[in-house]
Design an enzyme around this catalytic site. Structure first.
Site, short mmCIF file in Angstrom:
data_model
loop_
_atom_site.label_atom_id
_atom_site.label_comp_id
_atom_site.label_asym_id
_atom_site.label_seq_id
_atom_site.Cartn_x
_atom_site.Cartn_y
_atom_site.Cartn_z
N LYS A 191 -26.61 74.18 -27.96
CA LYS A 191 -27.83 74.18 -27.18
C LYS A 191 -28.51 72.81 -27.27
CE LYS A 191 -31.79 77.15 -26.78
NZ LYS A 191 -32.08 76.81 -25.42
N LYS A 194 -19.09 69.70 -29.44
CA LYS A 194 -19.03 71.16 -29.45
C LYS A 194 -20.04 71.74 -28.47
CE LYS A 194 -22.53 71.99 -32.95
NZ LYS A 194 -23.14 73.01 -33.77
N LYS A 234 -28.80 64.09 -37.80
CA LYS A 234 -30.20 64.21 -37.36
C LYS A 234 -30.96 62.89 -37.55
CE LYS A 234 -30.25 68.59 -36.27
NZ LYS A 234 -30.24 68.99 -34.88
P1 ADP Z 1 -26.46 75.58 -31.99
O1 ADP Z 1 -25.43 74.57 -32.43
O2 ADP Z 1 -26.34 75.91 -30.56
O3 ADP Z 1 -27.85 75.18 -32.37
P2 ADP Z 1 -26.40 77.19 -34.32
O4 ADP Z 1 -26.30 75.89 -35.05
O5 ADP Z 1 -27.61 78.01 -34.52
O6 ADP Z 1 -26.14 76.91 -32.78
O7 ADP Z 1 -25.11 78.06 -34.71
C1 ADP Z 1 -25.11 79.39 -35.11
C2 ADP Z 1 -23.70 79.82 -35.45
O8 ADP Z 1 -22.85 79.63 -34.33
C3 ADP Z 1 -23.05 79.05 -36.60
O9 ADP Z 1 -22.21 79.91 -37.33
C4 ADP Z 1 -22.25 78.00 -35.92
O10 ADP Z 1 -21.16 77.56 -36.70
C5 ADP Z 1 -21.79 78.75 -34.70
N1 ADP Z 1 -21.55 77.82 -33.60
C6 ADP Z 1 -22.47 77.16 -32.86
N2 ADP Z 1 -21.88 76.39 -31.93
C7 ADP Z 1 -20.55 76.57 -32.09
C8 ADP Z 1 -19.39 76.05 -31.43
N3 ADP Z 1 -19.50 75.22 -30.41
N4 ADP Z 1 -18.18 76.45 -31.86
C9 ADP Z 1 -18.06 77.31 -32.89
N5 ADP Z 1 -19.10 77.84 -33.56
C10 ADP Z 1 -20.33 77.48 -33.17
#
Ligand code: ADP
Ligand code: TRP
Length: 332
Positions: free
Chosen positions: A197, A194, A111
């Site tokens: 969003k 990965k 970040k």
């Molecule tokens: P984002 O990365 O889209 O902001 P979050 O950080 O809120 O999503 O993630 C919420 C949950 O989903 C966590 O347990 C995170 O490890 C899982 N997660 C998010 N993106 C992935 C991904 N690309 N592959 C596996 N798990 C993911």
């Protein structure tokens, strides 16, 4: 029966990374364990949403949790900010969380690199709030994707530190959990990182995406040259397409495209069309259920009400015991 806690930030629609990294395990675990699943709306304040956006995102995540199969009768499903005890525990834990260790966390460093103009204290102490989320229910299992592994290590450190400091064996050690053993990282469609969003709408397929949107996004997914030598190793962008296929496609479909890769006859257009079709088949029942749940205000209202009650009962018990341990005791 073990206690399980997990959450997803309320930053909008859920994508396939959230589903396969976390939500899929939530749905299975609610049948076997004492589960607490929540919408992490406090965590989402680090990005400064407008009040309108925050409110809308919380509702979206709740609707999508329910549509994907979380059952408020089987698990405790709640909104993080409905449970003030979490913020209280966060404050206590912050007193024993050190700048050096927080600055070394990979997600924080990322970040600092990506948004140098908004390096706020909430971002720095993000793993402390996450620890409070988990240990407020004395959980031992935390279903999350691979990106959260380091945060779980911090949660064990902070919980153990509390135990040591007060010479108690109060908080159990929480571990990241996935039914398939390995924690999962679902790749994005950009050929690099990965699915997420924050990396841009086009890298992610959402549970609410309509068929034509899915097809359009997958068509745009990054690919590479067609291989010239049989059985070549796959570049990342191609491996990503295969990884995505392994989530939603039948094994003979995957075997077919593996073969075309190995004999250099692969046509990415065909592979993408198949992938889009299989993703759509997977998503369609969830997408339709999202629309149904979205229209059912009573169901949503009831779900958050029972969730709040159950989560507060558990959280307030912990906070009372923690305050007693720390020494916040009634004078008379
Ligand atoms: P984002 O990365 O889209 O902001 P979050 O950080 O809120 O999503 O993630 C919420 C949950 O989903 C966590 O347990 C995170 O490890 C899982 N997660 C998010 N993106 C992935 C991904 N690309 N592959 C596996 N798990 C993911
Ligand atoms: N940090 C998690 C994410 O970004 C979301 C989260 C917040 C969480 N608190 C949690 C996950 C507690 C598991 C347990 O994905």
């Amino acid at each position: 029966m073990e206690t399980v806690v997990s959450g997803i930030r309320s930053t909008g629609n859920l994508h396939l990374g959230n589903y396969f990294g976390a939500l899929k395990n939530f749905i299975q675990m609610q049948n076997e364990h004492n589960c607490y699943f929540f919408i992490a709306d406090l965590h989402s304040l680090t990005t400064h949403p407008t009040p309108g956006d925050l409110h809308k995102s919380v509702r979206t995540v709740l609707v999508e949790y329910l549509a994907a199969g979380l059952d408020p009768e089987k698990c405790t499903l709640y909104i993080q900010s409905d449970i003030p005890e979490i913020s209280e525990l966060y404050l206590f834990l912050n007193m024993n969380a050190y700048l050096g260790e927080l600055e070394r966390v990979a997600s924080f460093k990322e970040k600092v690199r990506s948004q140098p103009n908004n390096v706020n204290a909430g971002l720095l102490t993000y793993p402390v709030l996450m620890t409070a989320d988990i240990i407020i229910h004395k959980a031992s299992k935390v279903p999350v994707g691979k990106d959260q592994e380091q945060h779980l290590e911090m949660a064990r450190n902070f919980g153990n530190r509390f135990n040591r400091m007060y010479d108690v064996e109060y908080f159990p050690e929480p571990y990241a959990f996935n039914f398939g053993k390995e924690l999962i990282k679902v790749p994005g469609l950009d050929g690099k990182g990965k699915m997420s969003k924050s990396a841009g709408e086009n890298t992610a397929i959402f549970l609410s995406d309509e068929p034509e949107v899915i097809l359009k996004k997958i068509k745009k997914a990054v690919t590479d040259m067609t291989p010239e030598q049989a059985n070549s190793p796959k570049p990342d962008s191609i491996q990503n397409l295969f990884d995505l296929m392994s989530l939603v496609s039948a094994s003979d479909t995957i075997a077919h495209f593996e073969e075309t890769w190995n004999n250099c006859s692969i046509r990415y257009g065909d592979m993408k069309k198949q992938l889009a079709e299989d993703m759509n088949t997977f998503i369609t029942p969830i997408r339709e259920r999202i629309k149904e749940v979205d229209a059912d205000k009573d169901f949503i209202a009831k779900a958050v009400k029972i969730g709040e009650e159950k989560a507060r009962a558990s959280a307030s018990k912990t906070i009372q015991e923690v305050k007693e341990i720390i020494g916040f005791r009634k004078l008379y």
